[in-house]
Design an enzyme around this catalytic site. Structure first.
Site, PDB file in Angstrom:
ATOM      1  N   ASP A  61      -0.458  -7.379   1.551  1.00  0.00           N
ATOM      2  CA  ASP A  61       0.166  -6.050   1.646  1.00  0.00           C
ATOM      3  C   ASP A  61       1.681  -6.220   1.799  1.00  0.00           C
ATOM      4  OD1 ASP A  61       0.482  -3.354   1.780  1.00  0.00           O
ATOM      5  OD2 ASP A  61      -0.437  -3.117   3.774  1.00  0.00           O
ATOM      6  N   SER A 104       4.065   2.040   8.540  1.00  0.00           N
ATOM      7  CA  SER A 104       3.730   1.067   7.511  1.00  0.00           C
ATOM      8  C   SER A 104       4.945   0.683   6.675  1.00  0.00           C
ATOM      9  CB  SER A 104       2.716   1.653   6.536  1.00  0.00           C
ATOM     10  OG  SER A 104       1.497   1.774   7.164  1.00  0.00           O
ATOM     11  N   GLY A 105       4.995  -0.578   6.315  1.00  0.00           N
ATOM     12  CA  GLY A 105       6.099  -1.065   5.484  1.00  0.00           C
ATOM     13  C   GLY A 105       7.297  -1.492   6.311  1.00  0.00           C
ATOM     14  N   HIS A 131       0.822  -1.214   0.000  1.00  0.00           N
ATOM     15  CA  HIS A 131       0.000   0.000   0.000  1.00  0.00           C
ATOM     16  C   HIS A 131       0.860   1.269   0.000  1.00  0.00           C
ATOM     17  CE1 HIS A 131       0.259   0.207   4.550  1.00  0.00           C
ATOM     18  NE2 HIS A 131       0.266   1.490   4.253  1.00  0.00           N
TER      19      HIS A 131
HETATM   20  C1  4AZ Z   1      -0.882   3.494   8.977  1.00  0.00           C
HETATM   21  O1  4AZ Z   1      -1.748   4.288   8.663  1.00  0.00           O
HETATM   22  C2  4AZ Z   1      -1.096   2.643  10.177  1.00  0.00           C
HETATM   23  N1  4AZ Z   1      -2.119   0.805  14.674  1.00  0.00           N
HETATM   24  C3  4AZ Z   1      -0.192   1.610  10.441  1.00  0.00           C
HETATM   25  C4  4AZ Z   1      -0.378   0.810  11.556  1.00  0.00           C
HETATM   26  C5  4AZ Z   1      -1.449   1.048  12.388  1.00  0.00           C
HETATM   27  C6  4AZ Z   1      -2.314   2.084  12.141  1.00  0.00           C
HETATM   28  C7  4AZ Z   1      -2.139   2.880  11.022  1.00  0.00           C
HETATM   29  C8  4AZ Z   1      -1.596   0.154  13.581  1.00  0.00           C
HETATM   30  O2  4AZ Z   1       0.138   3.397   8.324  1.00  0.00           O
END
Ligand code: 4AZ
Length: 235
Positions: free
Chosen positions: A84, A185-186, A34
């Protein structure tokens, strides 16, 4: 860890912060699909930063990779956030004996190292330190947080629509308070095996808010993708 940035838009030395990633060999970075989903975030637009610690300062450990790269996806589904996972290939291998000797790839899990309910692992990243408020901005220094892996039943109960038993894991505390958040993320969820070796068990994927009570974060389960990773990377 690797760090992906969109150059020349705003913020920071190397451009706007985007996502984390993890070096798994001298030529491949494991990240989340993503992260590369929108037009702004196409790989051609992205700068890869390795050896980063404080994203506000120039540090001698930092290596900026600007040369073209390839990206490999494996059936990412935006609707339910499944698969993902992304592999980013550097055009040239890093030189672990020379200018990249301070960098080190993480080990992949093996089929039998699968983490079970209760094991405690570490999520890392430059993501937000609170869902909202003062901490709702990106910290300058890389953060880590210890999180327990939860059972599939618990994860499925919390995310009945999206959680996939075979290809996701979830981690977090009943009481909340600690979690990955936007910007993480990632990046990895790393777990230490009994023999002391750290392996990348998860890739930070999604969650409802951050650090809420009874609301774990969801990670892509790396061990489910080992055949694909082998196929793409040859490692
Ligand atoms: C995000 O938006 C995200 N609480 C990644 C992990 C979590 C929430 C949001 C886990 O990248």
């Amino acid at each position: 860890m690797a760090l992906f940035r969109i150059p020349k838009l705003k913020n920071g030395l190397y451009g706007e912060f985007m996502c984390g990633g993890t070096l798994i060999s001298d030529q491949y970075i494991l990240s989340a699909a993503h992260c590369f989903d929108s037009d702004d975030h196409r790989l051609g637009n992205v700068t890869i930063i390795l050896g980063e610690h404080n994203i506000e300062e120039r540090e001698s450990s930092t290596r900026v990779i600007r040369y073209a790269t390839n990206i490999y996806l494996n059936g990412y589904n935006k609707a339910d956030q499944s698969n993902d996972i992304a592999l980013v290939r550097l055009n040239r291998p890093l030189d672990f004996n020379g200018q990249h000797s301070h960098l080190q790839p993480i080990c992949l899990p093996t089929d039998d190292s699968i983490q079970s309910d209760g094991n405690s692992c570490m999520a890392t990243g430059w993501g937000k330190t609170e869902e909202t408020g003062d901490g709702g901005r990106t910290p300058s220094v890389l953060k880590e947080v210890r999180l327990p892996i939860r059972s599939n039943d618990y994860c499925r109960e919390r995310y009945p629509q999206d959680f996939r038993w075979n290809t996701n894991i979830c981690a977090g505390y009943d009481r909340g308070g600690r979690d990955a958040c936007q910007g993480d993320s990632g990046g990895p969820l790393n777990c230490q095996l009994n023999n002391g070796v750290w392996v990348i068990e998860g890739i930070t994927s999604y969650g409802r808010g951050c650090a809420r009570v009874d609301t774990p974060g969801v990670y892509t389960k790396v061990s489910a993708y080992l055949p694909w990773i082998k196929y793409v990377t040859g490692i």
